[in-house]
Enzyme design. Structure first.
Site, short mmCIF file in Angstrom:
data_model
loop_
_atom_site.label_atom_id
_atom_site.label_comp_id
_atom_site.label_asym_id
_atom_site.label_seq_id
_atom_site.Cartn_x
_atom_site.Cartn_y
_atom_site.Cartn_z
N LYS A 49 0.85 -1.19 0.00
CA LYS A 49 0.00 0.00 0.00
C LYS A 49 0.90 1.25 0.00
CE LYS A 49 -2.73 -3.46 1.18
NZ LYS A 49 -3.50 -4.27 0.27
C1 LIG Z 1 -4.13 -5.50 1.41
C2 LIG Z 1 -5.57 -5.70 1.55
C3 LIG Z 1 -6.12 -6.24 2.72
C4 LIG Z 1 -5.29 -6.82 3.82
O1 LIG Z 1 -4.47 -5.88 4.45
P1 LIG Z 1 -3.40 -6.40 5.54
O2 LIG Z 1 -2.97 -5.14 6.22
O3 LIG Z 1 -2.31 -7.05 4.78
O4 LIG Z 1 -4.10 -7.33 6.46
C5 LIG Z 1 -7.50 -6.30 2.82
N1 LIG Z 1 -8.30 -5.86 1.84
C6 LIG Z 1 -7.81 -5.35 0.69
C7 LIG Z 1 -8.75 -4.87 -0.36
C8 LIG Z 1 -6.42 -5.28 0.50
O5 LIG Z 1 -5.93 -4.80 -0.65
#
Ligand SMILES: *Cc1c(COP(=O)(O)O)cnc(C)c1O
Length: 371
Positions: free
Chosen positions: A176
């Site tokens: 992210k």
């Molecule tokens: C990355 C992601 C998650 C999970 O995030 P984490 O912090 O790795 O648990 C959940 N939903 C979406 C849409 C994502 O892209």
């Protein structure tokens, strides 16, 4: 994706380590306040990752066994898994072919008497059009959780995603924009929900270790309800606080690079590049492109061509209903999801990307799709 981390983050992490306070403490609290201010949220509660944050959100809403939770299949699988953690049943809804997001129409098609909540994902950073969704669901007493894992710095109706919502959860995974290694943030406009979330993330304790330390209280804490350990560490929060100061620059650079992709690919109108919807702006967390139905090469072959050229794109967003983990659910027709997941890929895009690097990506697409 490459995280944009440097000496400042390293120094902030080192400062937390040498302070001796490495678990959840004052830096987590400061990060929460700065995050809430940045996205316009009343309250922000830091958690260990977005997945635990989604679990916590459904737990806060009292969703449980026998309930259905509508989710997009077109998402990272954590979205659907969150329903399973509270013993509810995920129900997959299809998405809009342009944004890749749920719409009021695709949700309405799968509602039943057992629907208790809907997890709306702002997929790849593209904000979902949530107003018609809230209108549909509030009238029926169905809760909404926004999975904003990808959407820090995206905007919706002129405000940051996450501002003034019942519940939204962000991710700080290195894929992210803002990263803390692992980490997440639950935001809510209900102070009582935030207070309960703070308790639940820390074993249900009546007072956190940091609070007891700060006040010098010797009164033993109470455990008010069965909770979890979903805490973020102060080392992570120290990194996150520095990352947050770079968010505007990150979004600006990604939007600049995405605009340049659009310019360079203008001669290949058969490729559909993800874009801002009418109701907001994307942070281009994932710059995905959809191949035409009559594409001269399949998506996987195209990935191989990129690899030969020393470029590393990724397949597009997954479809959870096609994974073995969900083979036990009744088969559902999700034609848009299946087309998008089969025929899209995510182009390389990272803050440090040079125009020369971007030109190599563009050259492969022109070689395959140009006249
Ligand atoms: C990355 C992601 C998650 C999970 O995030 P984490 O912090 O790795 O648990 C959940 N939903 C979406 C849409 C994502 O892209």
């Amino acid at each position: 994706m490459k995280p944009w981390l440097g000496e400042e983050e390293a120094a902030a992490a080192a400062e937390a380590v040498t302070s001796g306070w490495v678990a959840q403490g004052p830096r987590v609290r400061a990060f929460e306040q700065e995050f809430a201010a940045r996205v316009g949220a009343v309250e922000a509660v830091a958690v260990s990752n977005c997945t635990t944050g989604l679990h916590l959100a459904l737990h806060l809403l009292g969703v449980g066994a026998g309930d259905e939770v509508v989710v997009p299949s077109f998402s990272f699988i954590a979205t659907a898994n969150a329903a399973r953690y509270v013993a509810a049943t995920p129900v997959f809804a299809d998405v809009d072919p342009v944004t890749g997001n749920l719409t009021a129409e695709t949700i309405a098609a799968v509602l039943t008497d057992r629907t208790r909540a809907v997890i709306v994902v702002h997929q790849a950073g593209v904000p979902a059009d949530t107003r018609p969704i809230y209108d549909l669901l509030r009238a029926r007493g169905i809760a909404v959780v926004e999975d904003a894992a990808c959407a820090i710095g995206s905007t919706l109706y002129g405000a940051p995603v996450g501002s003034d919502v019942d519940l939204a959860v962000f991710s700080f995974h290195p894929r992210k924009l803002v990263t803390t290694g692992e980490g997440g943030m639950l935001v809510t406009r209900h102070p009582a929900w935030a207070a309960r979330a703070r308790r639940l993330r820390e074993h249900g304790m009546s007072a956190s270790a940091a609070d007891r330390h700060a006040t010098g209280s010797v009164a033993p804490e109470q455990y008010l309800e069965p909770g979890f350990n979903f805490r973020m560490t102060d080392v992570q929060a120290a990194i996150g606080r520095v990352q947050l100061t770079k968010l505007d620059a990150m979004v600006a650079r990604r939007r600049e690079l995405a605009a340049r992709y659009r310019e360079q690919l203008a001669g290949l109108p058969q490729l559909q590049l993800v874009a801002d919807p009418a109701w907001g702006t994307t942070n281009y967390q994932s710059c995905w492109v959809l191949l035409p139905v009559d594409s001269p090469v399949g998506r996987d072959e195209l990935l191989a061509r990129f690899t030969e050229a020393g470029v590393s794109p990724r397949r597009g967003i997954m479809a959870s209903h096609l994974e073995p983990a969900y083979a036990d659910l009744p088969a559902v027709a999700l034609p848009v999801t299946e087309r998008l997941t089969a025929d899209s890929l995510v182009l390389p895009l990272y803050h440090q990307m040079t125009e020369a690097e971007q030109d190599r990506v563009v050259a492969v697409l022109h070689a395959v799709f140009g006249r």
